[in-house]
Design a protein around this motif. Structure first.
Motif, mmCIF file in Angstrom:
data_model
loop_
_atom_site.group_PDB
_atom_site.id
_atom_site.type_symbol
_atom_site.label_atom_id
_atom_site.label_comp_id
_atom_site.label_asym_id
_atom_site.label_seq_id
_atom_site.Cartn_x
_atom_site.Cartn_y
_atom_site.Cartn_z
ATOM 1 N N TYR A 35 0.930 -0.957 -0.020
ATOM 2 C CA TYR A 35 -0.071 -0.068 -0.083
ATOM 3 C C TYR A 35 0.931 1.358 -0.036
ATOM 4 N N ALA A 36 2.045 1.180 -0.279
ATOM 5 C CA ALA A 36 2.864 2.192 -0.383
ATOM 6 C C ALA A 36 3.278 2.703 -1.631
ATOM 7 N N SER A 37 2.970 4.061 -1.933
ATOM 8 C CA SER A 37 3.085 4.594 -3.288
ATOM 9 C C SER A 37 4.527 4.362 -3.932
ATOM 10 N N CYS A 38 5.513 4.645 -3.202
ATOM 11 C CA CYS A 38 6.873 4.616 -3.597
ATOM 12 C C CYS A 38 7.115 3.141 -4.017
ATOM 13 N N SER A 39 6.689 1.938 -3.442
ATOM 14 C CA SER A 39 6.973 0.777 -3.850
ATOM 15 C C SER A 39 6.184 0.460 -5.186
ATOM 16 N N ARG A 40 4.837 1.005 -5.220
ATOM 17 C CA ARG A 40 3.971 0.858 -6.467
ATOM 18 C C ARG A 40 4.585 1.482 -7.573
ATOM 19 N N ARG A 41 5.102 2.691 -7.170
ATOM 20 C CA ARG A 41 5.911 3.454 -8.812
ATOM 21 C C ARG A 41 7.286 2.587 -9.270
ATOM 22 N N VAL A 42 7.963 1.932 -8.210
ATOM 23 C CA VAL A 42 9.061 1.166 -8.690
ATOM 24 C C VAL A 42 8.485 0.070 -9.548
ATOM 25 N N GLU A 48 8.099 -3.200 10.050
ATOM 26 C CA GLU A 48 9.200 -4.217 9.721
ATOM 27 C C GLU A 48 10.336 -3.382 8.984
ATOM 28 N N GLN A 49 9.876 -2.173 8.522
ATOM 29 C CA GLN A 49 11.039 -1.314 7.909
ATOM 30 C C GLN A 49 12.120 -0.789 9.007
ATOM 31 N N LYS A 50 12.037 -0.885 10.133
ATOM 32 C CA LYS A 50 12.909 -0.604 11.073
ATOM 33 C C LYS A 50 13.514 -1.575 11.825
ATOM 34 N N LYS A 51 13.527 -3.000 11.494
ATOM 35 C CA LYS A 51 13.927 -4.263 11.855
ATOM 36 C C LYS A 51 15.667 -3.928 11.684
ATOM 37 N N PHE A 104 17.882 4.380 6.354
ATOM 38 C CA PHE A 104 16.744 5.255 7.017
ATOM 39 C C PHE A 104 15.486 4.662 7.181
ATOM 40 N N GLY A 105 15.461 3.294 7.018
ATOM 41 C CA GLY A 105 14.243 2.538 7.423
ATOM 42 C C GLY A 105 13.143 2.705 6.568
ATOM 43 N N LYS A 106 13.267 2.713 5.274
ATOM 44 C CA LYS A 106 12.122 3.357 4.483
ATOM 45 C C LYS A 106 12.066 2.391 3.096
ATOM 46 N N VAL A 107 10.895 2.080 2.616
ATOM 47 C CA VAL A 107 10.822 1.154 1.341
ATOM 48 C C VAL A 107 10.555 2.051 0.418
ATOM 49 N N PRO A 108 10.913 1.929 -0.959
ATOM 50 C CA PRO A 108 11.456 0.568 -1.442
ATOM 51 C C PRO A 108 12.804 0.363 -1.506
ATOM 52 N N VAL A 109 13.329 -0.890 -1.554
ATOM 53 C CA VAL A 109 14.875 -1.086 -1.936
ATOM 54 C C VAL A 109 14.913 -1.941 -2.819
ATOM 55 N N PHE A 147 18.171 2.179 -3.196
ATOM 56 C CA PHE A 147 16.883 2.794 -2.516
ATOM 57 C C PHE A 147 16.599 4.080 -2.856
ATOM 58 N N ASP A 148 15.379 4.666 -2.893
ATOM 59 C CA ASP A 148 14.581 5.843 -3.322
ATOM 60 C C ASP A 148 14.137 5.509 -4.639
ATOM 61 N N SER A 149 12.690 5.479 -4.650
ATOM 62 C CA SER A 149 12.009 5.170 -5.813
ATOM 63 C C SER A 149 12.277 5.832 -7.050
ATOM 64 N N ARG A 150 12.555 7.126 -6.986
ATOM 65 C CA ARG A 150 12.978 7.679 -7.983
ATOM 66 C C ARG A 150 14.222 7.654 -8.655
ATOM 67 N N ALA A 151 15.275 7.439 -7.732
ATOM 68 C CA ALA A 151 16.507 6.963 -7.982
ATOM 69 C C ALA A 151 16.628 5.659 -8.882
HETATM 70 N N1 LIG Z 1 12.153 9.179 -1.302
HETATM 71 C C1 LIG Z 1 11.751 7.917 -0.749
HETATM 72 C C2 LIG Z 1 10.673 8.007 0.228
HETATM 73 C C3 LIG Z 1 10.677 6.509 0.810
HETATM 74 C C4 LIG Z 1 9.372 6.424 1.827
HETATM 75 O O1 LIG Z 1 9.117 7.521 2.335
HETATM 76 N N2 LIG Z 1 8.790 5.291 2.065
HETATM 77 C C5 LIG Z 1 7.578 5.162 2.651
HETATM 78 C C6 LIG Z 1 6.476 4.488 2.168
HETATM 79 S S1 LIG Z 1 5.918 5.327 0.691
HETATM 80 C C7 LIG Z 1 8.116 4.437 3.972
HETATM 81 O O2 LIG Z 1 8.801 3.519 3.975
HETATM 82 N N3 LIG Z 1 7.427 4.767 5.158
HETATM 83 C C8 LIG Z 1 7.635 4.312 6.458
HETATM 84 C C9 LIG Z 1 8.550 5.019 7.424
HETATM 85 O O3 LIG Z 1 8.906 6.315 7.066
HETATM 86 O O4 LIG Z 1 8.888 4.256 8.580
HETATM 87 C C10 LIG Z 1 11.381 7.190 -2.062
HETATM 88 O O5 LIG Z 1 10.925 7.682 -3.123
HETATM 89 O O6 LIG Z 1 11.728 5.838 -2.120
#
Ligand SMILES: N[C@@H](CCC(=O)N[C@@H](CS)C(=O)NCC(=O)O)C(=O)O
Length: 137
Positions: free
Chosen positions: A10-17, A39-42, A51-56, A65-69
């Motif tokens: 349900y995360a837009s960044c993951s869907r973008r990739v 789970e992203q902080k484990k 940074f504990g964020k998806v996607p990777v 990491f970082d969807s746009r990169a």
């Molecule tokens: N600039 C990053 C942003 C990544 C981001 O913010 N991901 C969100 C989901 S869309 C996330 O992991 N949120 C969980 C958190 O911040 O703990 C990208 O585009 O990948």
């Protein structure tokens, strides 16, 4: 080699990739990281993404990491294959740059709105649109 996408349904960044991988016809597998469960902080995920964020994305020995990169990497690597994701004309490229740069700093709802326009410019295939809503779930 199959690309691994660590993401959240349900995360837009993951869907973008996801849309990018489908548009470029890249073989991939999805590994679910549920951000509502933290789970992203484990530690095991922080080892992939500090940074504990998806996607990777894991592509062989390359970790991104970082969807746009990630999208820019595959859009350039497979520039001649599948949908052109960077714009065919100077004007399309400028429009995409405006949205990528401006909305990278905006809220999730704004990102969703911008992507609707972006997707219509690049002409995503129906397969990618379906995947937007189905994969991971
Ligand atoms: N600039 C990053 C942003 C990544 C981001 O913010 N991901 C969100 C989901 S869309 C996330 O992991 N949120 C969980 C958190 O911040 O703990 C990208 O585009 O990948």
């Amino acid at each position: 080699m199959v690309v691994k996408l660590f993401g959240c349904s349900y995360a837009s960044c993951s869907r973008r990739v996801l849309a990018c991988l489908i548009e470029k016809d890249i073989e991939f597998e999805t590994l679910s990281v549920d951000i509502n469960k933290g789970e992203q902080k484990k530690p095991e995920f922080l080892a992939l993404q500090p940074f504990g964020k998806v996607p990777v994305v894991q592509d062989g020995s390359l970790m991104l990491f970082d969807s746009r990169a990630i999208i820019r990497y595959y859009a350039e690597k497979f520039g001649g294959e599948g949908t052109c994701l960077l714009g065919k004309t100077l004007e399309e490229r400028a429009f995409i740059d405006v949205m990528v740069i401006a909305f990278a700093w905006s809220s999730t709802s704004a990102i969703t709105g911008c992507e609707a326009s972006w997707l219509s410019v690049i002409g995503l295939s129906s397969g990618a649109r379906v995947a937007f809503f189905n994969i991971y779930s």
